[in-house]
Write an enzyme that holds these catalytic residues in place. Sequence first.
Site, PDB file in Angstrom:
ATOM      1  N   HIS A 102      -3.211   2.600   8.339  1.00  0.00           N
ATOM      2  CA  HIS A 102      -4.294   1.914   7.452  1.00  0.00           C
ATOM      3  C   HIS A 102      -4.552   0.790   8.199  1.00  0.00           C
ATOM      4  O   HIS A 102      -3.648  -0.275   8.545  1.00  0.00           O
ATOM      5  CB  HIS A 102      -3.717   1.768   6.127  1.00  0.00           C
ATOM      6  CG  HIS A 102      -4.566   0.969   5.385  1.00  0.00           C
ATOM      7  ND1 HIS A 102      -6.088   0.933   5.426  1.00  0.00           N
ATOM      8  CD2 HIS A 102      -4.222  -0.294   4.493  1.00  0.00           C
ATOM      9  CE1 HIS A 102      -6.447  -0.065   4.519  1.00  0.00           C
ATOM     10  NE2 HIS A 102      -5.656  -0.680   4.290  1.00  0.00           N
TER      11      HIS A 102
ATOM     12  N   GLU B  52       0.905  -1.202   0.097  1.00  0.00           N
ATOM     13  CA  GLU B  52      -0.058   0.041  -0.021  1.00  0.00           C
ATOM     14  C   GLU B  52       0.750   1.380  -0.263  1.00  0.00           C
ATOM     15  O   GLU B  52       0.363   2.351   0.176  1.00  0.00           O
ATOM     16  CB  GLU B  52      -0.810  -0.010   1.235  1.00  0.00           C
ATOM     17  CG  GLU B  52      -1.812  -1.265   1.419  1.00  0.00           C
ATOM     18  CD  GLU B  52      -3.073  -1.661   0.646  1.00  0.00           C
ATOM     19  OE1 GLU B  52      -3.046  -0.734  -0.341  1.00  0.00           O
ATOM     20  OE2 GLU B  52      -3.695  -2.282   1.163  1.00  0.00           O
TER      21      GLU B  52
ATOM     22  N   HIS C 287     -12.786  -2.140   2.463  1.00  0.00           N
ATOM     23  CA  HIS C 287     -11.582  -2.376   2.678  1.00  0.00           C
ATOM     24  C   HIS C 287     -11.043  -1.928   4.200  1.00  0.00           C
ATOM     25  O   HIS C 287     -10.763  -2.410   4.704  1.00  0.00           O
ATOM     26  CB  HIS C 287     -10.513  -1.547   1.657  1.00  0.00           C
ATOM     27  CG  HIS C 287      -8.915  -1.913   1.691  1.00  0.00           C
ATOM     28  ND1 HIS C 287      -8.267  -1.765   0.563  1.00  0.00           N
ATOM     29  CD2 HIS C 287      -8.316  -2.442   2.634  1.00  0.00           C
ATOM     30  CE1 HIS C 287      -7.004  -1.895   0.940  1.00  0.00           C
ATOM     31  NE2 HIS C 287      -6.982  -2.255   2.153  1.00  0.00           N
TER      32      HIS C 287
ATOM     33  N   TYR D  44     -15.294  14.369  19.687  1.00  0.00           N
ATOM     34  CA  TYR D  44     -13.824  14.122  19.502  1.00  0.00           C
ATOM     35  C   TYR D  44     -13.539  13.471  18.072  1.00  0.00           C
ATOM     36  O   TYR D  44     -12.403  13.689  17.537  1.00  0.00           O
ATOM     37  CB  TYR D  44     -13.479  13.022  20.385  1.00  0.00           C
ATOM     38  CG  TYR D  44     -13.467  13.574  22.074  1.00  0.00           C
ATOM     39  CD1 TYR D  44     -12.308  14.184  22.157  1.00  0.00           C
ATOM     40  CD2 TYR D  44     -14.632  13.504  22.823  1.00  0.00           C
ATOM     41  CE1 TYR D  44     -12.173  14.854  23.600  1.00  0.00           C
ATOM     42  CE2 TYR D  44     -14.469  14.143  24.028  1.00  0.00           C
ATOM     43  CZ  TYR D  44     -13.326  15.032  24.276  1.00  0.00           C
ATOM     44  OH  TYR D  44     -13.228  15.705  25.530  1.00  0.00           O
TER      45      TYR D  44
ATOM     46  N   HIS E 172      -7.712  -2.379   9.028  1.00  0.00           N
ATOM     47  CA  HIS E 172      -8.770  -3.216   8.653  1.00  0.00           C
ATOM     48  C   HIS E 172      -9.920  -3.206   9.920  1.00  0.00           C
ATOM     49  O   HIS E 172     -10.318  -4.466  10.064  1.00  0.00           O
ATOM     50  CB  HIS E 172      -8.519  -4.556   8.211  1.00  0.00           C
ATOM     51  CG  HIS E 172      -7.691  -4.419   6.840  1.00  0.00           C
ATOM     52  ND1 HIS E 172      -7.125  -5.621   6.591  1.00  0.00           N
ATOM     53  CD2 HIS E 172      -7.144  -3.423   6.022  1.00  0.00           C
ATOM     54  CE1 HIS E 172      -6.246  -5.261   5.263  1.00  0.00           C
ATOM     55  NE2 HIS E 172      -6.302  -3.919   5.197  1.00  0.00           N
TER      56      HIS E 172
END
Length: 212
Positions: A93, A74, A160, A120, A95
């Site tokens: 990143h 990525e 994703h 927040y 999942h």
Amino acid sequence: MSIETRLREDIVRLSKSLFDRGFSVGSAGNISAAVEDGILMTPTNSCLGFLDPARISKLDRDGRHVSGDKPSKEVFLHRAFYETRPQAGAVVHLHSTFATALSCLADTDPEDSIPPLTPYVVMRVGQVKLLPYVKPGDERMGDMIRDLSGQYAAVLLANHGPVVTGKDIASAVYAAEELEETAKLLVLLRGASTRMLSSGNVAELKSVFGAY
């Protein structure tokens, strides 16, 4: 201890914290942090719970792999954020379960995929754009981030998961956690009559606390 050495250890420590608490499973997710002469990035197919600071990938400013294990596939996604958001010092990143769930729902608003449920999420994450699905590691992912021209600190990748930036590694991790917890609340509250923050509430928060 050099700044880079300390940053490598911070990546390992915070990655393990995310893994231990279920924000990442198996070899899912990747994290990067900017250094003066390039980017440090978790290696491809590595587990965030068992990283070795010496084996973390390093890329130069042009994206060339210069040391450590091979970087995450990525890498295009991460580089695009650094190129378009100069204030970004780290990219996370994941999942994570609930943010990924929202990225799979057909009725998730692509312009505001994590609506202002709590103060927040406004203060630490901001508005979150949902991007169309492309396969993991596809270079078009980077193109989609560049097309946003640095307007978003965080995005959801359809089917994703979330990508969150911060001024440093700790800020990016905390923001990713805030996004996931807000996504959890949104999923739990689906179907219930829910009160979101008003546009005035959001404007006040941005005025008082700023917007990353």
